[in-house]
Write a protein that holds these residues in place. Structure first.
Motif, PDB file in Angstrom:
ATOM      1  N   GLU A  76      37.818  43.749  46.791  1.00 35.49           N
ATOM      2  CA  GLU A  76      37.328  45.037  47.281  1.00 35.49           C
ATOM      3  C   GLU A  76      37.734  46.162  46.337  1.00 35.49           C
ATOM      4  O   GLU A  76      38.913  46.287  45.988  1.00 35.49           O
ATOM      5  CB  GLU A  76      37.931  45.340  48.652  1.00 35.49           C
ATOM      6  N   ASP A 107      37.144  50.356  45.976  1.00 35.81           N
ATOM      7  CA  ASP A 107      36.608  51.575  46.570  1.00 35.81           C
ATOM      8  C   ASP A 107      36.170  52.510  45.438  1.00 35.81           C
ATOM      9  O   ASP A 107      37.006  53.036  44.704  1.00 35.81           O
ATOM     10  CB  ASP A 107      37.708  52.231  47.423  1.00 35.81           C
ATOM     11  N   GLU A 108      34.878  52.688  45.322  1.00 39.67           N
ATOM     12  CA  GLU A 108      34.382  53.507  44.201  1.00 39.67           C
ATOM     13  C   GLU A 108      34.832  54.962  44.328  1.00 39.67           C
ATOM     14  O   GLU A 108      34.969  55.667  43.324  1.00 39.67           O
ATOM     15  CB  GLU A 108      32.856  53.423  44.094  1.00 39.67           C
ATOM     16  N   GLY A 130      30.579  46.883  47.526  1.00 40.24           N
ATOM     17  CA  GLY A 130      31.994  47.176  47.644  1.00 40.24           C
ATOM     18  C   GLY A 130      32.934  46.088  47.203  1.00 40.24           C
ATOM     19  O   GLY A 130      34.154  46.237  47.307  1.00 40.24           O
TER      20      GLY A 130
END
Lengths: 367, 367, 367, 367
Positions: free
Chosen positions: B34, B36-37, B73
């Motif tokens: 994962e 998170d941009e 994501g």
């Protein structure tokens, strides 16, 4: 572990201090390059134990046998392999259950478990710079024919400081000075501090303590334009090798940490005409901008920590019982490894810069 | 050139300041991680121009598009490619015929010839740390889940100094402090010096000058045993990346240059029991012995030279005529790049240490 | 030259056939791994000259000394260095001025000039597979503990062919078969062809000629998912090593060249349940799709050209006079190097696959 | 994964078939090299879908934007970054829960887990050869100025075979022939087989099946002496790249697998005088001995498996339920990927050989 460095000229180190032998493989030198083995010996002699009364008494002959890659005084096109047999090892001095403070003992044991060979410092020993010096002596001979020389002096031992290279000029030290450095155990610009420096080392020995110091190395004659930034820029390439030399804890180029207190107007090197060519008129940058050699000498300083081996009681932990215990490190230790680190740092510089030259130019010029 | 670093986690940089775009490829992250941009954006915002009134007025949005390697994501198993388009470029400010002192202009032209693109600093621009920060933000998220954090503060700007990390303790700074650093343009341990530091930067600006400084970075939570010496030891691996960040001229670990003046009895870190485990009771070594992490925080200092771009007249040489000529560097320049270099240095540290972890442990733990 | 292969497990070869010695450095094996040196000897004995009456009479003991990296039967965490001294060298057999057809003599001289050491084939000699076999024996022991085995048989010598592995099944050969192969100079699936094959080699010898052939190697027990495509995919990684073994001129995976004549409906391996898990129900792919191991055995075939050294007159050119001249290659030569190449190919496969495993999983599992 | 290849010229691939875009970074080209972007487009057009009625109907414009490294038709000294946006993606055709036989679907899912992006083949798609072709077009232009050309023809499709290059001569094909190959979707030496070959492909399409084949590539004009054996020998270096092209399952040099049935007296290439220089008078070796180019053309054959995507029912396993299930692969697929693989194989050859030249000679010659 990662025992290789260099991309076009590739150096691979092997060996442990108390195993059968230590050595290195140097790959990438083309065939037909004259190498004088006596000069390899000369360089090795500079770093060998017992070279000075200021040094450890461990006596190793430290002659490097060239197993391959040479024939009748010329390279053969295959990798050069160096072998230095281990001889004078007093392994009983070492207790792997009681790690010595500030040595690799504790982290190496945490990494490798109890099988790691730490006798005599294992592969973390300063002794492992001997193959580096042997390989560096090959690079030195090759580079010298192109007018490239490297040499360094002891910048300081504890509170006794030599004069530094003059960065207010672009030209830097000449080859004769660098060559003269190589004849001394304590090479100095200012001979006036020699006595104080020797005394400082002897005092450390008498105090059952050790002292740190710094060396300053110049490489002259490098072609402007050398360097493959960002990740093989002059500073990056050198740094990977320099920090691989045991006990180095800081590395500075040119004005180094002094840049932090400077203004741009003080730090900048003006561009002037020198011999009809544009060149920086001073050398605060230490010979490179943006990772590329600017035609001035590459000048760096390396800080060498005090030998961790001291005969005074220190705190440690016995690993088998996990109990704190006092340790007194036995064995024959240098009160100051700075002079013996210097040849290794020169070799590291020569090899990393030779690698950069070959990355840009290939190998044909060597013959 | 050599635009890639890392062995197991491989970072490849591309782009020039005034070309179509800059970016990077980050290879080696497994699928299913994962990311998170928004957190990448947060990190990028720290270094973007105009983040503070103390910084350059060039306004770049500096949003990184992730071209590949992510899906909904999570990483997809392929390399992550980041692209940041260039927008606000005033190329007319630059005259390739008149190299700016202490920039890469002269050595890059000597290396590459006149075809090299030096507009806005070309690929030597500090702007090229933006993709590094983007990739570092990926490393940061991955490492944070393992309890590894990196953060740094401004150690000094010119003669205004912050308090340093306390090396007399083994534990080092905590994650909360490091996290708090990331919310400030000028992160400081001692808030009392903020005013003086800001004033010092503004004064440089008003004086048409610039100032240098130093940053100090800590990485906490690293597994003891990390590092692949000699040539991928903690210091060697970090150093190759750190010196690839523009304007870095010195790198110190732990007590750094201060080791030169120390005795062994002062420099050694005793081994003590901490939480039932053996660990160095102080951190003068800066977290590593023999190139291997010892369980203490890795602490390093980097010296950042003053911005070479200053509006005062300087000496240079016009290349076409080989005549000395006065130069006044135009354009919008930071009077002090130290605060903007810091996120790049953290990113370099995070990526190089992630690489070392993957070299030892592989990638399965990331998922 | 480029004498190193592997990224996480790094193999560096050195030496020339008639120099002081040949050897290798194997870097990346963690500390504490048990290695039985007798098993290294066993593997070396398979490829040594004189192992069969079908082979060259050059007698080399070919014992590998382990210079470093081992202590009391366990790895120490440092690189393993192997040294095999050269002894029985008849250098007078070789005339560097008259290159032998289809040897490296001509291109190596064009590359390196006259300084290249080609006595006994120099570093191009099949003898250089001895260090590969020694290092491969370390990989073999490590992998065997994970249930991974490699073994190969002689697929053909000239027009005498053994039966091939059965690709219509997904499972492939079992460990017992692969192990049995290692006890034979001419390992075969179909014992019925042994006589014909031996006769074919002897006939070549009597004819003052040589013969080529092919080997087929299987590696079983590899974890599905292994491989780092595109450039370290199973086939790419293996291929770089396999083609580094002298005399290999073709490499095929699974159905290999036969794919060219197939339809998709014939070539595809259906996905079936095997032991409750999805797996290819046949093995025409040779164990990998898209560069990733699919859980079936990796099966490859390598074609070995006939020994170029034949006692018949051939055409060559005397380099000093640039005149065509007849050459009769003297010395003791194998009429067929296929059996002696096989251990080297197995070693190459084991090392390259071990490297891929470590790239993905790190090293902790080895202990 | 390992998305980079090359040591001196470094190619890094990124992207997935149905992500935002695919591309590559090509590092190591010096500044000032003229590159005609139109010629990159020409090469890309050869491999793009829909170039022939024999190919898939997926229509991608496949224009490569050069993000960096170029300025006004010349290289700038920084890495070239290519970006090809994805457009015509029908992701709904793919069911990640039901792996397609003989695709990377199953092993990639076992490696990466369900997060892997396999839509359109993900990063395993033949589409990923587009950036390779773009980068190869740069290498082609650079090498052509040195008189080095690469070109290939379709050696066979199923049972329809073209004539092979003539290995009985040392000289090999000329540049005009290789250039003419590049104008055809099905380049052939023997025009007489074109009809049968086209019919064979169409029949496969009509049969809801696919066919495999082989290509044969020649590289002429290479300097004798090229190659860095053992591990960057001509064959090893090429092989790592060639097997990274999707669907390649066998690679042969010169006589290739036919060597297995030969005698030395048949296989050896005599050394003769050609143009006053010693050279092999035939080319059974395929241009290299001992991993070093011998002055003859480098000739290799690659076998391309039949497209695994066929519209016929096949056996597979539904991963969520672990139940065997019939699969019919939907979507638009090439019945034969051999013609479209050829430009990628040429590009792989050009890049790997350019890398070897730069390893030996550096980069100055390119300008």
């Amino acid at each position: 572990m990662s025992s290789s460095a260099g991309r076009a000229i590739r150096y691979t180190l092997f060996g442990e201090s108390h195993g059968h032998g230590i050595g290195a493989v140097l790959d990438g030198i083309p065939a037909g390059v004259e190498i004088d083995e006596a000069l390899i010996r000369t360089d090795l002699d500079r770093r060998k134990p017992g070279a000075s009364r200021l040094s450890t008494k461990r006596s190793e002959d430290d002659a490097a046998e060239i197993l391959s890659g040479m024939r009748e005084g010329r390279t053969s096109g295959g990798p050069l392999a160096f072998l230095i047999r281990n001889a004078d090892a007093h392994s009983s001095d070492y207790d792997p259950d009681l790690p010595r403070p500030s040595h690799a003992d504790l982290p190496a044991t945490l990494k490798h478990g109890s099988a790691v060979d730490l006798r005599g410092g294992g592969r973390f020993s300063g002794r492992l710079t001997a193959p580096l010096v042997a390989a560096g002596a090959v690079a030195r001979q090759i580079l010298m024919r192109r007018g490239i020389s490297a040499g360094g002096h002891i910048l300081s031992i504890a509170d006794v400081a030599d004069q530094a290279f003059d960065l207010s000029k672009g030209e830097g030290p000449d080859a004769a000075l660098l060559e003269s450095f190589r004849r001394e155990y304590l090479p100095l610009i200012n001979e006036g501090v020699r006595g104080a420096m020797e005394t400082r080392i002897e005092r450390a020995k008498n105090d059952m303590d050790s002292v740190g110091g710094a060396v300053e190395v110049a490489v002259i004659g490098l072609p402007a334009g050398l360097g493959e930034p960002p990740f093989e820029g002059v500073e990056s390439a050198l740094a990977q090798w320099i920090f691989a030399v045991p006990a180095v804890k800081a590395l500075e180029f040119g004005a180094g940490t002094a840049f932090a207190r400077m203004k741009g107007s003080e730090a900048n090197d003006p561009i002037v005409l020198r011999g009809g060519k544009p060149a920086p008129g001073s050398n605060r940058a230490g010979g490179a901008n943006g990772g590329i050699a600017n035609g001035n000498p590459v000048i760096f300083r390396a800080t060498i920590r005090p030998t961790p081996s001291i005969a005074r009681p220190q705190r440690s932990v016995r690993l088998s019982s996990m109990a704190e215990e006092e340790i007194i490190v036995k064995g024959r230790h240098d009160p100051c490894v700075v002079p013996r680190a210097l040849p290794g740092l020169e070799a590291a510089a020569l090899l990393s810069l030779l690698d950069l030259i070959v990355q840009a130019e290939g190998v044909a010029w060597m013959r």
